[in-house]
Design an enzyme around this catalytic site. Structure first.
Site, PDB file in Angstrom:
ATOM      1  N   GLY A   7      65.457   6.526  40.749  1.00 41.39           N
ATOM      2  CA  GLY A   7      64.076   6.977  40.612  1.00 41.39           C
ATOM      3  C   GLY A   7      63.422   7.432  41.899  1.00 41.39           C
ATOM      4  O   GLY A   7      62.350   8.040  41.868  1.00 41.39           O
ATOM      5  N   LEU A   8      64.036   7.129  43.038  1.00 41.53           N
ATOM      6  CA  LEU A   8      63.394   7.492  44.306  1.00 41.53           C
ATOM      7  C   LEU A   8      64.185   8.578  45.009  1.00 41.53           C
ATOM      8  O   LEU A   8      63.962   8.892  46.158  1.00 41.53           O
ATOM      9  CB  LEU A   8      63.284   6.266  45.210  1.00 41.53           C
ATOM     10  CG  LEU A   8      62.490   5.133  44.580  1.00 41.53           C
ATOM     11  CD1 LEU A   8      62.683   3.843  45.350  1.00 41.53           C
ATOM     12  CD2 LEU A   8      61.008   5.496  44.515  1.00 41.53           C
ATOM     13  N   SER A   9      65.146   9.117  44.259  1.00 41.48           N
ATOM     14  CA  SER A   9      65.929  10.225  44.740  1.00 41.48           C
ATOM     15  C   SER A   9      66.839   9.889  45.905  1.00 41.48           C
ATOM     16  O   SER A   9      66.937  10.616  46.886  1.00 41.48           O
ATOM     17  CB  SER A   9      64.987  11.346  45.140  1.00 41.48           C
ATOM     18  OG  SER A   9      65.611  12.507  44.837  1.00 41.48           O
ATOM     19  N   SER A  10      67.522   8.769  45.757  1.00 38.03           N
ATOM     20  CA  SER A  10      68.478   8.417  46.801  1.00 38.03           C
ATOM     21  C   SER A  10      69.574   9.478  46.873  1.00 38.03           C
ATOM     22  O   SER A  10      70.100   9.755  47.953  1.00 38.03           O
ATOM     23  CB  SER A  10      69.085   7.050  46.533  1.00 38.03           C
ATOM     24  OG  SER A  10      69.539   6.983  45.212  1.00 38.03           O
ATOM     25  N   SER A  11      69.893  10.113  45.741  1.00 40.42           N
ATOM     26  CA  SER A  11      70.975  11.107  45.794  1.00 40.42           C
ATOM     27  C   SER A  11      70.573  12.305  46.658  1.00 40.42           C
ATOM     28  O   SER A  11      71.365  12.770  47.475  1.00 40.42           O
ATOM     29  CB  SER A  11      71.393  11.563  44.401  1.00 40.42           C
ATOM     30  OG  SER A  11      70.402  11.386  43.471  1.00 40.42           O
TER      31      SER A  11
ATOM     32  N   ALA B 294      68.341  12.213  48.983  1.00 40.05           N
ATOM     33  CA  ALA B 294      68.199  11.719  50.363  1.00 40.05           C
ATOM     34  C   ALA B 294      69.560  11.679  51.068  1.00 40.05           C
ATOM     35  O   ALA B 294      69.683  12.103  52.218  1.00 40.05           O
ATOM     36  CB  ALA B 294      67.544  10.340  50.371  1.00 40.05           C
TER      37      ALA B 294
ATOM     38  N   ASP C  28      63.165  16.937  44.070  1.00 37.91           N
ATOM     39  CA  ASP C  28      63.583  15.858  44.975  1.00 37.91           C
ATOM     40  C   ASP C  28      63.817  16.361  46.397  1.00 37.91           C
ATOM     41  O   ASP C  28      63.223  15.876  47.361  1.00 37.91           O
ATOM     42  CB  ASP C  28      64.880  15.202  44.462  1.00 37.91           C
ATOM     43  CG  ASP C  28      64.745  14.686  43.048  1.00 37.91           C
ATOM     44  OD1 ASP C  28      63.603  14.482  42.604  1.00 37.91           O
ATOM     45  OD2 ASP C  28      65.782  14.509  42.382  1.00 37.91           O
TER      46      ASP C  28
HETATM   47  C1  GLA Z   1      64.936  13.339  38.728  1.00 40.06           C
HETATM   48  C2  GLA Z   1      65.448  14.744  38.977  1.00 40.06           C
HETATM   49  C3  GLA Z   1      64.309  15.689  39.398  1.00 40.06           C
HETATM   50  C4  GLA Z   1      63.146  15.617  38.435  1.00 40.06           C
HETATM   51  C5  GLA Z   1      62.763  14.159  38.186  1.00 40.06           C
HETATM   52  C6  GLA Z   1      61.703  14.007  37.120  1.00 40.06           C
HETATM   53  O1  GLA Z   1      64.494  12.771  39.910  1.00 40.06           O
HETATM   54  O2  GLA Z   1      66.441  14.725  39.972  1.00 40.06           O
HETATM   55  O3  GLA Z   1      64.786  17.012  39.524  1.00 40.06           O
HETATM   56  O4  GLA Z   1      63.435  16.281  37.239  1.00 40.06           O
HETATM   57  O5  GLA Z   1      63.878  13.377  37.777  1.00 40.06           O
HETATM   58  O6  GLA Z   1      60.524  14.616  37.518  1.00 40.06           O
END
Ligand code: GLA
Length: 401
Positions: free
Chosen positions: A130-134, A136, A178
């Site tokens: 949920g915090l976009s570790s990928s 990052a 992200d």
């Molecule tokens: C994930 C995806 C993003 C976006 C969010 C929801 O983080 O990687 O591209 O779609 O979900 O807003």
């Protein structure tokens, strides 16, 4: 010494003891922060408007340039060593933490010759989900490989390279929220990005905006997005766009049709004729479009109450219209929205796993944390030992220190 300085010291000593041929002077550091998206969720893949900011928790990559086309990596969070040749990048391997490094090399190699590799160790200090570790980690590897090969880092180009890591190498059909947030953010500004033309603005708040913390509540559940409903939701949005287009216009749809290609007026006129799923997905999209516009205005006016209410409404639409959110995330969301001192709350990221975020009044932070610590594990005893609460602040975008 700051928390990050201590982590860098630890990573340097791990790297030097694991690879005795390296010298302390040869080590570099990338700091790549996690991101949150207060408004504009699940709309980037439909070319919508999104907002984002980074938090003061991050992925750190300490590395040395390797004068051979080889990458060798250790992780503090995952076991084993990742090694591969830049001359022959292996295909994605299921659930392997090395995929993002291989993906970064895959993307850069489309344009550049990579003669030098890296030897490094990576660590993230928030849980995955949920915090976009990928993004990052992907960006950390892109910046390191670029520096190792004298490629001038360009945030706009890196947004595209990271998109290729995710969409082409990993196979997740996500948008550009992200990596854009991680690359473009500036402390204390709200990033507003139009995913249709990639135009963005870093909006400073009105001086009257009250100070706030970004609360991150990790649900205790981490699972790779490819195995959740993420790609199927994206496909449902494409279908909704197609149905609306056919209803509104008597012509063949263009390739790559997205909900953003439908006007608000067309949505209003024809949404009543859509099937249930298409109606829900498109209602979410057009609702978010409006909430982002209103939210930007509220931020500019210093009106955190209104901004927060929009976040909470966005969270409700994620549950009702986008139909994501696991029972754990919904519990945290409902708990947070009932507490005083919470301006607004919603799931972070795709909403199938990971975290809820909230903008909170710093004076209420201890009481809010205590309530979550008490109530959440009581309702979900399975995660009692693994959930986490972090009180964060805004940070700057990814950079080599
Ligand atoms: C994930 C995806 C993003 C976006 C969010 C929801 O983080 O990687 O591209 O779609 O979900 O807003």
């Amino acid at each position: 010494m700051t928390r990050d300085d201590l982590r860098i010291e630890k990573l340097r000593s791990i790297l030097l003891s694991s690879f005795p041929q390296l010298t302390p002077e040869s080590l570099h550091v990338v700091k790549s922060p996690y991101r949150v998206c207060p408004l504009g969720a699940h709309v980037d893949h439909q070319l919508g408007l999104v907002t984002g900011m980074t938090v003061d928790r991050n992925v750190l990559l300490v590395y040395a340039v390797h004068p051979k086309p080889e990458v060798r990596l250790l992780s503090v969070n995952f076991p084993g060593q990742v090694s591969f040749s830049l001359d022959d990048i292996p295909a994605k391997q299921e659930l392997d933490w090395g995929n993002y490094a291989r993906g970064a090399a895959y993307a850069l190699k489309k344009k550049y010759t990579l003669s030098n590799g890296i030897i490094g160790v990576i660590e993230g200090n928030l849980p995955v989900g949920g915090l976009s570790s990928s993004a990052a980690v992907g960006i950390a590897y892109l910046l390191a490989l670029e520096q190792a090969n004298n490629i001038k880092p360009d945030p706009i180009a890196n947004i595209e390279w990271d998109r290729q890591i995710e969409n082409e190498y990993i196979g997740l059909n996500n948008g550009i929220l992200d990596q854009s947030t991680i690359l473009l953010s500036e402390t204390n500004k709200l990033l507003c990005l139009d995913c249709q033309d990639s135009r963005y603005e870093l909006v400073p708040p009105a001086p009257s905006l009250p100070s706030f913390n970004i609360l991150v509540v990790y649900s205790g559940i981490s699972k790779f997005l490819g195995k959740t409903g993420y790609n199927s939701r994206v496909a449902e949005c494409h279908l909704a766009a197609l149905e609306l287009y056919r209803l509104a216009r008597n012509q063949d749809p263009p390739d790559q049709l997205r909900l953003r290609h439908i006007s608000v007026e067309e949505f209003r006129r024809f949404s009543g004729q859509l099937n249930v799923v298409s109606k829900k997905r498109s209602s979410h999209f057009f609702g978010e479009l409006q909430r982002v516009q209103q939210g930007m205005e509220a931020w500019r006016q210093g009106d955190l109450d209104s901004f927060g209410r929009l976040m909470t409404a966005s969270g409700a639409s994620s549950i009702e219209n986008y139909e994501c959110g696991s029972p754990h995330l919904i519990t945290i969301y409902e708990l947070l929205r009932s507490l005083s001192g919470v301006y607004g709350t919603r799931f972070s990221g795709a909403g199938f796993r990971g975290c809820c975020i909230a903008f909170i009044d710093p004076e209420h932070a201890p009481a809010i944390c205590r309530r979550i610590e008490k109530e959440y594990p009581r309702r979900h005893p399975d995660i009692a030992d693994v959930f986490e609460i972090h009180v964060c602040n805004m940070d700057h975008g990814a950079r080599i220190l």
